[in-house]
Enzyme design. Sequence first.
Site, PDB file in Angstrom:
ATOM      1  N   ILE A 203      -4.677  11.633 -13.262  1.00  0.00           N
ATOM      2  CA  ILE A 203      -4.037  11.130 -14.479  1.00  0.00           C
ATOM      3  C   ILE A 203      -5.079  10.314 -15.243  1.00  0.00           C
ATOM      4  O   ILE A 203      -5.620   9.343 -14.706  1.00  0.00           O
ATOM      5  CB  ILE A 203      -2.813  10.242 -14.147  1.00  0.00           C
ATOM      6  CG1 ILE A 203      -1.855  10.948 -13.174  1.00  0.00           C
ATOM      7  CG2 ILE A 203      -2.105   9.774 -15.412  1.00  0.00           C
ATOM      8  CD1 ILE A 203      -1.067  12.090 -13.729  1.00  0.00           C
ATOM      9  N   LYS A 237      -8.340  -3.903  -7.077  1.00  0.00           N
ATOM     10  CA  LYS A 237      -7.680  -4.769  -8.049  1.00  0.00           C
ATOM     11  C   LYS A 237      -8.444  -6.081  -8.254  1.00  0.00           C
ATOM     12  O   LYS A 237      -8.948  -6.664  -7.300  1.00  0.00           O
ATOM     13  CB  LYS A 237      -6.263  -5.081  -7.562  1.00  0.00           C
ATOM     14  CG  LYS A 237      -5.408  -3.832  -7.436  1.00  0.00           C
ATOM     15  CD  LYS A 237      -4.189  -4.053  -6.556  1.00  0.00           C
ATOM     16  CE  LYS A 237      -3.490  -2.732  -6.300  1.00  0.00           C
ATOM     17  NZ  LYS A 237      -2.471  -2.841  -5.240  1.00  0.00           N
ATOM     18  N   GLU A 275       3.895   1.807  -4.937  1.00  0.00           N
ATOM     19  CA  GLU A 275       2.920   1.852  -6.036  1.00  0.00           C
ATOM     20  C   GLU A 275       3.109   3.097  -6.899  1.00  0.00           C
ATOM     21  O   GLU A 275       3.330   4.196  -6.382  1.00  0.00           O
ATOM     22  CB  GLU A 275       1.491   1.845  -5.469  1.00  0.00           C
ATOM     23  CG  GLU A 275       1.158   0.570  -4.694  1.00  0.00           C
ATOM     24  CD  GLU A 275      -0.325   0.419  -4.393  1.00  0.00           C
ATOM     25  OE1 GLU A 275      -0.774  -0.727  -4.284  1.00  0.00           O
ATOM     26  OE2 GLU A 275      -1.033   1.440  -4.256  1.00  0.00           O
ATOM     27  N   GLU A 288       1.727   5.610  -3.633  1.00  0.00           N
ATOM     28  CA  GLU A 288       1.751   5.270  -2.202  1.00  0.00           C
ATOM     29  C   GLU A 288       2.633   4.063  -1.931  1.00  0.00           C
ATOM     30  O   GLU A 288       3.007   3.333  -2.841  1.00  0.00           O
ATOM     31  CB  GLU A 288       0.337   5.009  -1.663  1.00  0.00           C
ATOM     32  CG  GLU A 288      -0.298   3.742  -2.182  1.00  0.00           C
ATOM     33  CD  GLU A 288      -1.482   3.269  -1.345  1.00  0.00           C
ATOM     34  OE1 GLU A 288      -1.619   3.658  -0.175  1.00  0.00           O
ATOM     35  OE2 GLU A 288      -2.272   2.479  -1.869  1.00  0.00           O
ATOM     36  N   ASN A 290       2.676   0.531   0.368  1.00  0.00           N
ATOM     37  CA  ASN A 290       1.950  -0.362   1.262  1.00  0.00           C
ATOM     38  C   ASN A 290       2.969  -1.043   2.150  1.00  0.00           C
ATOM     39  O   ASN A 290       3.842  -1.776   1.674  1.00  0.00           O
ATOM     40  CB  ASN A 290       1.145  -1.390   0.472  1.00  0.00           C
ATOM     41  CG  ASN A 290      -0.117  -0.766  -0.090  1.00  0.00           C
ATOM     42  OD1 ASN A 290      -0.812  -0.025   0.612  1.00  0.00           O
ATOM     43  ND2 ASN A 290      -0.409  -1.026  -1.331  1.00  0.00           N
ATOM     44  N   ARG A 292       3.319  -3.556   4.089  1.00  0.00           N
ATOM     45  CA  ARG A 292       2.857  -4.892   4.517  1.00  0.00           C
ATOM     46  C   ARG A 292       2.953  -5.820   3.322  1.00  0.00           C
ATOM     47  O   ARG A 292       3.268  -5.384   2.222  1.00  0.00           O
ATOM     48  CB  ARG A 292       1.385  -4.805   4.930  1.00  0.00           C
ATOM     49  CG  ARG A 292       0.558  -4.195   3.827  1.00  0.00           C
ATOM     50  CD  ARG A 292      -0.927  -4.281   4.070  1.00  0.00           C
ATOM     51  NE  ARG A 292      -1.671  -3.394   3.202  1.00  0.00           N
ATOM     52  CZ  ARG A 292      -1.994  -3.631   1.955  1.00  0.00           C
ATOM     53  NH1 ARG A 292      -1.603  -4.752   1.384  1.00  0.00           N
ATOM     54  NH2 ARG A 292      -2.674  -2.764   1.236  1.00  0.00           N
ATOM     55  N   ARG A 338      -8.439 -12.687  -8.673  1.00  0.00           N
ATOM     56  CA  ARG A 338      -9.071 -12.737  -7.345  1.00  0.00           C
ATOM     57  C   ARG A 338     -10.478 -13.306  -7.495  1.00  0.00           C
ATOM     58  O   ARG A 338     -11.288 -12.750  -8.234  1.00  0.00           O
ATOM     59  CB  ARG A 338      -9.164 -11.337  -6.741  1.00  0.00           C
ATOM     60  CG  ARG A 338      -7.821 -10.708  -6.506  1.00  0.00           C
ATOM     61  CD  ARG A 338      -7.981  -9.440  -5.699  1.00  0.00           C
ATOM     62  NE  ARG A 338      -6.723  -8.730  -5.616  1.00  0.00           N
ATOM     63  CZ  ARG A 338      -6.458  -7.763  -4.748  1.00  0.00           C
ATOM     64  NH1 ARG A 338      -7.403  -7.388  -3.889  1.00  0.00           N
ATOM     65  NH2 ARG A 338      -5.301  -7.153  -4.727  1.00  0.00           N
TER      66      ARG A 338
HETATM   67  P1  ADP Z   1      -5.854   3.084  -2.069  1.00  0.00           P
HETATM   68  O1  ADP Z   1      -4.968   3.246  -0.877  1.00  0.00           O
HETATM   69  O2  ADP Z   1      -7.285   3.369  -1.797  1.00  0.00           O
HETATM   70  O3  ADP Z   1      -5.614   1.781  -2.785  1.00  0.00           O
HETATM   71  P2  ADP Z   1      -4.193   4.441  -4.048  1.00  0.00           P
HETATM   72  O4  ADP Z   1      -3.528   5.736  -3.812  1.00  0.00           O
HETATM   73  O5  ADP Z   1      -3.326   3.224  -4.020  1.00  0.00           O
HETATM   74  O6  ADP Z   1      -5.419   4.284  -3.036  1.00  0.00           O
HETATM   75  O7  ADP Z   1      -4.920   4.475  -5.422  1.00  0.00           O
HETATM   76  C1  ADP Z   1      -5.749   3.407  -5.860  1.00  0.00           C
HETATM   77  C2  ADP Z   1      -6.057   3.519  -7.339  1.00  0.00           C
HETATM   78  O8  ADP Z   1      -6.632   4.818  -7.614  1.00  0.00           O
HETATM   79  C3  ADP Z   1      -4.858   3.441  -8.263  1.00  0.00           C
HETATM   80  O9  ADP Z   1      -4.526   2.126  -8.586  1.00  0.00           O
HETATM   81  C4  ADP Z   1      -5.378   4.176  -9.486  1.00  0.00           C
HETATM   82  O10 ADP Z   1      -6.244   3.354 -10.222  1.00  0.00           O
HETATM   83  C5  ADP Z   1      -6.208   5.276  -8.872  1.00  0.00           C
HETATM   84  N1  ADP Z   1      -5.435   6.545  -8.700  1.00  0.00           N
HETATM   85  C6  ADP Z   1      -4.726   6.941  -7.619  1.00  0.00           C
HETATM   86  N2  ADP Z   1      -4.163   8.160  -7.819  1.00  0.00           N
HETATM   87  C7  ADP Z   1      -4.533   8.557  -9.048  1.00  0.00           C
HETATM   88  C8  ADP Z   1      -4.292   9.741  -9.847  1.00  0.00           C
HETATM   89  N3  ADP Z   1      -3.578  10.772  -9.402  1.00  0.00           N
HETATM   90  N4  ADP Z   1      -4.853   9.791 -11.080  1.00  0.00           N
HETATM   91  C9  ADP Z   1      -5.602   8.764 -11.551  1.00  0.00           C
HETATM   92  N5  ADP Z   1      -5.872   7.654 -10.853  1.00  0.00           N
HETATM   93  C10 ADP Z   1      -5.355   7.528  -9.623  1.00  0.00           C
END
Ligand code: ADP
Length: 446
Positions: A203, A237, A275, A288, A290, A292, A338
Amino acid sequence: MYQRILVANRGEIALRIIRACRELGIETVAIFSEADRGAQYLELADEAFCVGPPKPVDSYLRIANVISAAEVGNVQAIHPGYGFLAENAHFNEVCRSCKIDFIGPTPEAMAKLGDKNSARELARQAKVPVVPGSAGLVTSIEEARQFAHEVDFPVLIKAVACGGGKGMRVAANDLALQSALQQARSEAEAAFGNGAVYLEKYIEQPRHVEVQVLADLHGNVVHLWERDCSVQRRHQKLIEESPSQSITPETRQLMCEAAVRMISEAEYTNAATVEFIVDRDGNFYFIEVNARIQVEHPVTEMVTGIDLIKQQILIAGGQPLPFQQEDIPQRGVAIECRINAEDPKKNFQPSPGKIERLIVPGGFGVRFDSHVHSGYFVPPYYDSMIGKLIVHGATRDEAIAIMQRALLELRVEGIKNTSALHREILSHSAFVEGRVDTTFVERTFT
Ligand code: ADP
Protein backbone atom coordinates in the site's frame (compact mmCIF):
# COMPACT_ATOMS: atom_id res chain seq x y z
CA MET A 1 -4.94 -11.31 43.77
CA TYR A 2 -1.25 -11.98 43.40
CA GLN A 3 1.14 -11.26 46.27
CA ARG A 4 4.33 -11.37 44.19
CA ILE A 5 5.10 -10.96 40.47
CA LEU A 6 8.31 -11.49 38.51
CA VAL A 7 9.11 -8.79 35.97
CA ALA A 8 10.78 -10.58 33.05
CA ASN A 9 12.22 -7.50 31.39
CA ARG A 10 14.56 -4.57 31.84
CA GLY A 11 14.69 -0.79 31.47
CA GLU A 12 11.71 1.52 31.31
CA ILE A 13 9.06 -1.18 30.97
CA ALA A 14 10.43 -3.09 33.97
CA LEU A 15 10.22 0.10 36.01
CA ARG A 16 6.71 0.79 34.67
CA ILE A 17 5.53 -2.66 35.84
CA ILE A 18 7.27 -2.36 39.23
CA ARG A 19 5.46 0.96 39.79
CA ALA A 20 2.05 -0.49 38.89
CA CYS A 21 2.61 -3.47 41.20
CA ARG A 22 3.61 -1.24 44.10
CA GLU A 23 0.38 0.75 43.70
CA LEU A 24 -1.61 -2.50 43.67
CA GLY A 25 0.16 -3.68 46.83
CA ILE A 26 1.93 -6.49 44.96
CA GLU A 27 5.62 -7.29 45.62
CA THR A 28 7.99 -7.56 42.67
CA VAL A 29 10.95 -9.70 41.78
CA ALA A 30 13.18 -8.13 39.12
CA ILE A 31 15.74 -9.86 36.93
CA PHE A 32 18.90 -8.37 35.46
CA SER A 33 21.80 -9.30 33.24
CA GLU A 34 25.40 -8.60 34.26
CA ALA A 35 25.27 -5.46 32.08
CA ASP A 36 22.32 -4.14 34.11
CA ARG A 37 23.74 -5.01 37.53
CA GLY A 38 23.42 -2.02 39.87
CA ALA A 39 20.81 -0.21 37.74
CA GLN A 40 18.88 2.19 39.97
CA TYR A 41 15.38 0.98 39.08
CA LEU A 42 16.24 -2.50 40.43
CA GLU A 43 16.30 -0.99 43.94
CA LEU A 44 12.57 -0.35 43.63
CA ALA A 45 11.83 -4.07 43.29
CA ASP A 46 11.51 -6.17 46.46
CA GLU A 47 14.10 -8.63 45.22
CA ALA A 48 16.31 -8.96 42.13
CA PHE A 49 18.15 -11.90 40.58
CA CYS A 50 20.92 -12.00 38.00
CA VAL A 51 19.90 -14.19 35.06
CA GLY A 52 23.16 -14.23 33.13
CA PRO A 53 25.69 -12.41 30.96
CA PRO A 54 24.88 -9.24 28.99
CA LYS A 55 23.71 -10.76 25.70
CA PRO A 56 19.91 -11.26 25.66
CA VAL A 57 20.23 -14.89 24.50
CA ASP A 58 22.29 -15.61 27.60
CA SER A 59 20.01 -13.81 30.07
CA TYR A 60 16.65 -12.16 29.38
CA LEU A 61 15.83 -14.76 26.71
CA ARG A 62 17.12 -17.74 28.66
CA ILE A 63 13.89 -19.41 29.74
CA ALA A 64 15.47 -21.76 32.31
CA ASN A 65 17.12 -18.85 34.11
CA VAL A 66 14.00 -16.70 34.12
CA ILE A 67 11.88 -19.57 35.43
CA SER A 68 14.50 -20.35 38.12
CA ALA A 69 14.31 -16.74 39.29
CA ALA A 70 10.51 -17.03 39.42
CA GLU A 71 10.72 -20.25 41.44
CA VAL A 72 13.34 -18.97 43.88
CA GLY A 73 11.51 -15.63 44.10
CA ASN A 74 8.31 -17.53 44.91
CA VAL A 75 6.05 -15.55 42.57
CA GLN A 76 2.55 -16.42 41.38
CA ALA A 77 2.80 -14.63 38.04
CA ILE A 78 5.23 -13.27 35.43
CA HIS A 79 4.80 -10.01 33.52
CA PRO A 80 6.86 -10.24 30.32
CA GLY A 81 6.65 -6.55 29.23
CA TYR A 82 7.37 -6.16 25.51
CA GLY A 83 10.19 -7.66 23.43
CA PHE A 84 12.32 -10.52 24.84
CA LEU A 85 9.94 -13.37 25.85
CA ALA A 86 6.70 -11.38 25.60
CA GLU A 87 5.42 -13.12 22.47
CA ASN A 88 7.11 -16.45 22.94
CA ALA A 89 4.32 -19.07 23.06
CA HIS A 90 6.78 -21.72 24.26
CA PHE A 91 7.79 -19.61 27.26
CA ASN A 92 4.11 -18.97 27.93
CA GLU A 93 3.53 -22.73 27.96
CA VAL A 94 6.50 -23.35 30.25
CA CYS A 95 4.99 -20.84 32.71
CA ARG A 96 1.73 -22.77 32.62
CA SER A 97 3.42 -26.10 33.23
CA CYS A 98 5.27 -24.55 36.20
CA LYS A 99 1.92 -23.26 37.53
CA ILE A 100 2.96 -19.63 37.21
CA ASP A 101 0.43 -17.26 35.60
CA PHE A 102 1.66 -15.58 32.43
CA ILE A 103 0.30 -12.02 32.36
CA GLY A 104 -0.92 -12.10 28.79
CA PRO A 105 -2.98 -14.37 26.53
CA THR A 106 -3.00 -18.18 26.67
CA PRO A 107 -0.25 -19.90 24.65
CA GLU A 108 -2.94 -21.06 22.19
CA ALA A 109 -4.34 -17.57 21.53
CA MET A 110 -0.80 -16.22 21.33
CA ALA A 111 0.24 -18.82 18.75
CA LYS A 112 -2.91 -18.24 16.68
CA LEU A 113 -2.32 -14.50 16.43
CA GLY A 114 1.47 -14.43 16.57
CA ASP A 115 1.86 -16.06 13.17
CA LYS A 116 0.92 -13.33 10.70
CA ASN A 117 -0.43 -15.75 8.14
CA SER A 118 -2.85 -17.47 10.54
CA ALA A 119 -3.80 -14.07 12.02
CA ARG A 120 -4.81 -12.96 8.50
CA GLU A 121 -6.99 -16.03 8.21
CA LEU A 122 -8.65 -15.22 11.51
CA ALA A 123 -9.25 -11.62 10.38
CA ARG A 124 -11.02 -12.93 7.27
CA GLN A 125 -13.23 -15.14 9.46
CA ALA A 126 -14.07 -12.14 11.65
CA LYS A 127 -14.97 -10.16 8.50
CA VAL A 128 -12.15 -7.70 9.09
CA PRO A 129 -10.63 -6.23 5.90
CA VAL A 130 -7.15 -7.62 5.19
CA VAL A 131 -4.49 -6.26 2.79
CA PRO A 132 -4.93 -8.16 -0.49
CA GLY A 133 -2.38 -10.94 -0.25
CA SER A 134 -1.46 -14.47 -1.17
CA ALA A 135 -3.92 -17.05 0.12
CA GLY A 136 -1.22 -18.66 2.24
CA LEU A 137 2.53 -19.12 2.32
CA VAL A 138 4.51 -18.55 -0.84
CA THR A 139 7.11 -21.23 -1.47
CA SER A 140 8.31 -20.61 -5.02
CA ILE A 141 9.22 -17.68 -7.24
CA GLU A 142 6.54 -18.82 -9.72
CA GLU A 143 3.82 -18.48 -7.09
CA ALA A 144 5.17 -15.09 -6.08
CA ARG A 145 5.18 -13.91 -9.70
CA GLN A 146 1.68 -15.11 -10.31
CA PHE A 147 0.35 -13.25 -7.26
CA ALA A 148 2.28 -10.08 -8.10
CA HIS A 149 0.72 -10.02 -11.56
CA GLU A 150 -2.76 -10.59 -10.13
CA VAL A 151 -2.63 -7.63 -7.73
CA ASP A 152 -0.04 -5.55 -9.62
CA PHE A 153 3.34 -4.38 -8.38
CA PRO A 154 4.55 -3.13 -5.95
CA VAL A 155 4.22 -6.06 -3.57
CA LEU A 156 5.55 -6.64 -0.09
CA ILE A 157 7.19 -9.92 0.89
CA LYS A 158 6.61 -10.56 4.58
CA ALA A 159 7.93 -13.26 6.85
CA VAL A 160 5.21 -14.86 9.01
CA ALA A 161 7.47 -14.21 11.99
CA CYS A 162 8.64 -10.73 11.00
CA GLY A 163 9.01 -8.05 13.63
CA GLY A 164 10.70 -4.72 14.17
CA GLY A 165 10.79 -4.17 10.42
CA LYS A 166 12.95 -7.28 9.87
CA GLY A 167 11.93 -9.90 7.30
CA MET A 168 10.07 -7.48 5.03
CA ARG A 169 10.97 -6.45 1.48
CA VAL A 170 9.23 -4.40 -1.20
CA ALA A 171 9.49 -5.47 -4.85
CA ALA A 172 8.51 -3.09 -7.65
CA ASN A 173 8.93 -5.46 -10.59
CA ASP A 174 9.66 -9.05 -11.68
CA LEU A 175 13.40 -8.54 -11.57
CA ALA A 176 13.38 -7.25 -7.98
CA LEU A 177 10.96 -9.96 -6.85
CA GLN A 178 13.42 -12.85 -6.85
CA SER A 179 16.09 -11.12 -4.77
CA ALA A 180 13.49 -9.56 -2.44
CA LEU A 181 12.03 -13.01 -1.83
CA GLN A 182 15.45 -14.45 -1.00
CA GLN A 183 16.41 -11.51 1.22
CA ALA A 184 13.17 -11.56 3.24
CA ARG A 185 13.52 -15.32 3.73
CA SER A 186 17.13 -15.32 4.84
CA GLU A 187 16.70 -12.27 7.09
CA ALA A 188 13.72 -13.90 8.84
CA GLU A 189 15.50 -17.24 9.10
CA ALA A 190 18.49 -15.55 10.76
CA ALA A 191 16.45 -13.29 13.06
CA PHE A 192 13.52 -15.55 14.00
CA GLY A 193 14.53 -19.07 12.94
CA ASN A 194 11.55 -19.17 10.57
CA GLY A 195 11.96 -18.28 6.90
CA ALA A 196 8.31 -18.79 5.83
CA VAL A 197 6.94 -15.84 3.83
CA TYR A 198 3.72 -14.60 2.19
CA LEU A 199 2.96 -11.75 -0.15
CA GLU A 200 0.87 -8.61 0.31
CA LYS A 201 -0.02 -5.78 -1.98
CA TYR A 202 2.25 -2.89 -1.00
CA ILE A 203 0.00 0.00 0.00
CA GLU A 204 1.70 3.22 -1.09
CA GLN A 205 2.19 5.98 1.46
CA PRO A 206 -0.08 4.42 4.09
CA ARG A 207 -0.89 5.60 7.60
CA HIS A 208 -0.39 3.19 10.49
CA VAL A 209 -3.34 3.18 12.89
CA GLU A 210 -3.78 0.58 15.65
CA VAL A 211 -6.49 -0.20 18.18
CA GLN A 212 -5.87 -1.06 21.83
CA VAL A 213 -8.07 -3.87 23.14
CA LEU A 214 -8.57 -5.37 26.60
CA ALA A 215 -10.32 -8.71 27.12
CA ASP A 216 -10.98 -10.32 30.50
CA LEU A 217 -11.44 -14.00 31.41
CA HIS A 218 -15.24 -13.57 31.58
CA GLY A 219 -15.90 -12.83 27.92
CA ASN A 220 -15.83 -9.01 28.14
CA VAL A 221 -13.91 -7.36 25.29
CA VAL A 222 -13.51 -3.58 24.93
CA HIS A 223 -11.41 -1.25 22.80
CA LEU A 224 -9.58 1.79 24.16
CA TRP A 225 -9.61 3.68 20.86
CA GLU A 226 -6.75 4.07 18.44
CA ARG A 227 -3.17 5.27 18.20
CA ASP A 228 -1.64 6.73 15.07
CA CYS A 229 1.95 5.55 14.57
CA SER A 230 2.62 6.86 11.06
CA VAL A 231 5.80 8.69 12.07
CA GLN A 232 8.23 5.83 11.44
CA ARG A 233 11.70 5.23 10.16
CA ARG A 234 12.41 1.92 8.46
CA HIS A 235 9.10 0.59 9.79
CA GLN A 236 10.12 1.52 13.36
CA LYS A 237 7.81 3.90 15.21
CA LEU A 238 9.21 7.24 16.39
CA ILE A 239 6.12 9.23 17.44
CA GLU A 240 2.66 7.95 18.39
CA GLU A 241 -0.53 9.85 19.13
CA SER A 242 -4.16 9.42 20.03
CA PRO A 243 -6.63 10.23 18.50
CA SER A 244 -5.45 9.67 14.93
CA GLN A 245 -5.58 12.54 12.44
CA SER A 246 -5.76 10.08 9.55
CA ILE A 247 -9.28 8.73 9.99
CA THR A 248 -12.84 10.01 10.07
CA PRO A 249 -15.13 9.37 13.05
CA GLU A 250 -16.95 6.73 10.95
CA THR A 251 -13.70 4.91 10.14
CA ARG A 252 -12.67 5.10 13.82
CA GLN A 253 -15.90 3.38 14.81
CA LEU A 254 -15.58 0.68 12.15
CA MET A 255 -11.93 0.05 12.93
CA CYS A 256 -12.45 -0.20 16.69
CA GLU A 257 -15.37 -2.58 16.18
CA ALA A 258 -13.30 -4.68 13.76
CA ALA A 259 -10.53 -4.97 16.37
CA VAL A 260 -12.98 -6.13 19.05
CA ARG A 261 -14.51 -8.68 16.64
CA MET A 262 -11.13 -10.10 15.83
CA ILE A 263 -10.02 -10.45 19.46
CA SER A 264 -13.37 -12.05 20.40
CA GLU A 265 -13.13 -14.47 17.46
CA ALA A 266 -9.66 -15.55 18.62
CA GLU A 267 -10.94 -16.10 22.19
CA TYR A 268 -8.02 -13.95 23.19
CA THR A 269 -7.64 -12.54 26.71
CA ASN A 270 -5.57 -9.72 28.28
CA ALA A 271 -4.14 -6.73 26.33
CA ALA A 272 -3.71 -6.76 22.57
CA THR A 273 -3.15 -4.30 19.79
CA VAL A 274 -4.77 -4.80 16.41
CA GLU A 275 -2.73 -2.98 13.76
CA PHE A 276 -4.10 -1.58 10.51
CA ILE A 277 -2.81 0.42 7.62
CA VAL A 278 -4.97 3.08 6.01
CA ASP A 279 -4.60 3.82 2.30
CA ARG A 280 -4.84 7.21 0.63
CA ASP A 281 -8.58 6.75 0.06
CA GLY A 282 -9.24 6.10 3.75
CA ASN A 283 -9.72 2.31 3.44
CA PHE A 284 -8.23 0.36 6.32
CA TYR A 285 -6.69 -3.10 6.26
CA PHE A 286 -5.61 -5.41 9.07
CA ILE A 287 -1.85 -6.11 9.18
CA GLU A 288 -1.10 -7.82 12.50
CA VAL A 289 -1.93 -8.33 16.16
CA ASN A 290 0.59 -7.65 18.89
CA ALA A 291 -0.20 -10.08 21.68
CA ARG A 292 1.37 -8.01 24.48
CA ILE A 293 1.60 -4.53 25.93
CA GLN A 294 3.20 -2.08 23.50
CA VAL A 295 5.84 0.61 23.90
CA GLU A 296 3.30 3.29 22.98
CA HIS A 297 0.62 2.24 25.49
CA PRO A 298 0.96 5.50 27.53
CA VAL A 299 -0.79 7.61 24.85
CA THR A 300 -3.88 5.45 25.32
CA GLU A 301 -3.56 5.76 29.10
CA MET A 302 -3.48 9.55 28.85
CA VAL A 303 -6.64 9.87 26.75
CA THR A 304 -8.64 7.17 28.54
CA GLY A 305 -7.35 7.62 32.10
CA ILE A 306 -6.96 3.83 32.34
CA ASP A 307 -3.73 2.23 33.61
CA LEU A 308 -3.14 -0.57 31.10
CA ILE A 309 -0.47 -2.38 33.10
CA LYS A 310 -2.70 -2.59 36.17
CA GLN A 311 -5.54 -3.84 33.99
CA GLN A 312 -3.28 -6.55 32.56
CA ILE A 313 -2.43 -7.75 36.06
CA LEU A 314 -6.03 -7.61 37.30
CA ILE A 315 -7.29 -9.47 34.22
CA ALA A 316 -4.68 -12.24 34.60
CA GLY A 317 -5.69 -12.50 38.27
CA GLY A 318 -9.27 -13.23 37.18
CA GLN A 319 -10.94 -9.88 37.86
CA PRO A 320 -13.68 -8.75 35.50
CA LEU A 321 -13.08 -5.45 33.64
CA PRO A 322 -14.25 -2.62 35.94
CA PHE A 323 -15.75 -0.61 33.01
CA GLN A 324 -17.88 -1.08 29.94
CA GLN A 325 -17.29 0.19 26.43
CA GLU A 326 -19.43 3.29 26.88
CA ASP A 327 -17.45 4.29 30.00
CA ILE A 328 -14.16 4.59 28.11
CA PRO A 329 -13.46 8.17 27.01
CA GLN A 330 -11.01 9.47 24.43
CA ARG A 331 -10.27 12.78 26.08
CA GLY A 332 -7.92 15.44 24.66
CA VAL A 333 -4.81 14.55 22.69
CA ALA A 334 -1.75 12.58 23.77
CA ILE A 335 1.57 12.37 21.92
CA GLU A 336 4.62 10.21 22.67
CA CYS A 337 8.17 10.75 21.39
CA ARG A 338 10.60 7.86 21.72
CA ILE A 339 13.93 9.12 22.98
CA ASN A 340 16.56 6.79 21.54
CA ALA A 341 20.29 6.78 22.21
CA GLU A 342 21.03 7.11 18.49
CA ASP A 343 22.69 9.66 16.25
CA PRO A 344 20.16 10.84 13.63
CA LYS A 345 23.02 12.60 11.80
CA LYS A 346 24.92 9.32 11.41
CA ASN A 347 22.16 7.13 10.02
CA PHE A 348 20.70 6.54 13.49
CA GLN A 349 23.77 4.66 14.63
CA PRO A 350 23.38 3.56 18.28
CA SER A 351 25.14 5.82 20.78
CA PRO A 352 25.68 3.85 24.00
CA GLY A 353 27.77 5.26 26.85
CA LYS A 354 27.55 7.32 30.00
CA ILE A 355 24.84 9.94 30.44
CA GLU A 356 26.90 12.71 32.03
CA ARG A 357 23.90 14.84 32.88
CA LEU A 358 20.16 14.30 32.56
CA ILE A 359 17.52 16.97 33.04
CA VAL A 360 13.99 15.57 32.96
CA PRO A 361 11.15 17.82 31.79
CA GLY A 362 8.10 18.29 33.98
CA GLY A 363 5.06 20.48 34.42
CA PHE A 364 1.40 20.19 33.51
CA GLY A 365 0.61 17.51 30.95
CA VAL A 366 4.11 15.97 30.88
CA ARG A 367 5.10 12.38 31.67
CA PHE A 368 8.58 10.89 31.21
CA ASP A 369 8.72 7.07 31.40
CA SER A 370 12.38 6.20 31.76
CA HIS A 371 14.80 4.25 33.90
CA VAL A 372 17.85 6.43 33.15
CA HIS A 373 19.46 9.15 35.26
CA SER A 374 22.60 11.29 35.41
CA GLY A 375 25.59 8.95 35.53
CA TYR A 376 23.65 6.02 34.00
CA PHE A 377 25.61 3.94 31.50
CA VAL A 378 23.54 2.98 28.43
CA PRO A 379 24.69 -0.57 27.65
CA PRO A 380 25.32 -1.46 24.01
CA TYR A 381 23.50 -4.81 24.14
CA TYR A 382 19.86 -3.78 24.07
CA ASP A 383 17.31 -1.65 22.29
CA SER A 384 18.48 1.96 22.11
CA MET A 385 15.33 3.50 23.60
CA ILE A 386 16.22 5.32 26.83
CA GLY A 387 12.89 6.94 27.56
CA LYS A 388 9.46 7.96 26.33
CA LEU A 389 8.29 11.52 26.59
CA ILE A 390 4.51 11.66 26.70
CA VAL A 391 2.31 14.75 26.80
CA HIS A 392 -1.41 15.33 27.11
CA GLY A 393 -3.23 18.49 26.03
CA ALA A 394 -6.85 19.56 25.61
CA THR A 395 -6.31 20.03 21.86
CA ARG A 396 -3.70 18.80 19.38
CA ASP A 397 -2.17 22.28 19.06
CA GLU A 398 -1.77 22.41 22.81
CA ALA A 399 -0.27 18.90 22.95
CA ILE A 400 2.28 19.85 20.26
CA ALA A 401 3.17 23.05 22.15
CA ILE A 402 3.64 21.10 25.41
CA MET A 403 5.81 18.53 23.62
CA GLN A 404 7.96 21.24 22.01
CA ARG A 405 8.44 22.89 25.40
CA ALA A 406 9.21 19.56 27.12
CA LEU A 407 11.72 18.55 24.41
CA LEU A 408 13.52 21.87 24.95
CA GLU A 409 13.72 21.16 28.68
CA LEU A 410 15.01 17.61 28.19
CA ARG A 411 18.80 17.45 28.35
CA VAL A 412 20.70 14.25 27.79
CA GLU A 413 24.42 15.05 27.86
CA GLY A 414 27.21 12.61 27.04
CA ILE A 415 25.43 10.54 24.39
CA LYS A 416 23.62 11.31 21.13
CA ASN A 417 19.84 11.09 21.11
CA THR A 418 16.77 11.72 18.97
CA SER A 419 15.22 14.69 20.81
CA ALA A 420 16.35 17.36 18.32
CA LEU A 421 14.91 15.33 15.43
CA HIS A 422 11.58 15.17 17.27
CA ARG A 423 11.53 18.96 17.54
CA GLU A 424 12.07 19.23 13.80
CA ILE A 425 9.33 16.72 13.05
CA LEU A 426 6.90 18.43 15.40
CA SER A 427 7.45 21.81 13.77
CA HIS A 428 7.10 20.48 10.20
CA SER A 429 3.91 21.67 8.49
CA ALA A 430 2.97 18.13 7.40
CA PHE A 431 3.00 16.95 11.02
CA VAL A 432 1.25 20.04 12.36
CA GLU A 433 -1.48 19.61 9.74
CA GLY A 434 -1.77 15.88 10.44
CA ARG A 435 -0.75 14.85 6.90
CA VAL A 436 2.06 12.36 7.56
CA ASP A 437 2.28 8.82 6.23
CA THR A 438 4.79 6.09 7.07
CA THR A 439 7.28 7.33 4.44
CA PHE A 440 7.31 10.95 5.72
CA VAL A 441 10.41 10.78 7.93
CA GLU A 442 12.57 9.04 5.34
CA ARG A 443 11.40 11.38 2.55
CA THR A 444 11.89 14.51 4.63
CA PHE A 445 14.75 14.04 7.06
CA THR A 446 17.24 11.54 5.60
P1 ADP B 1 6.49 -5.59 12.19
O1 ADP B 1 5.96 -6.79 12.90
O2 ADP B 1 7.87 -5.75 11.68
O3 ADP B 1 6.27 -4.32 12.98
P2 ADP B 1 4.15 -4.95 10.58
O4 ADP B 1 3.37 -5.95 9.82
O5 ADP B 1 3.53 -4.44 11.84
O6 ADP B 1 5.61 -5.51 10.86
O7 ADP B 1 4.44 -3.72 9.67
C1 ADP B 1 5.28 -2.65 10.10
C2 ADP B 1 5.14 -1.45 9.19
O8 ADP B 1 5.39 -1.84 7.82
C3 ADP B 1 3.76 -0.82 9.15
O9 ADP B 1 3.56 0.11 10.17
C4 ADP B 1 3.79 -0.13 7.79
O10 ADP B 1 4.53 1.05 7.86
C5 ADP B 1 4.57 -1.11 6.95
N1 ADP B 1 3.68 -2.06 6.21
C6 ADP B 1 3.25 -3.28 6.62
N2 ADP B 1 2.46 -3.86 5.68
C7 ADP B 1 2.40 -3.01 4.64
C8 ADP B 1 1.76 -3.03 3.34
N3 ADP B 1 1.05 -4.06 2.92
N4 ADP B 1 1.94 -1.95 2.54
C9 ADP B 1 2.68 -0.89 2.94
N5 ADP B 1 3.31 -0.82 4.12
C10 ADP B 1 3.19 -1.85 4.97
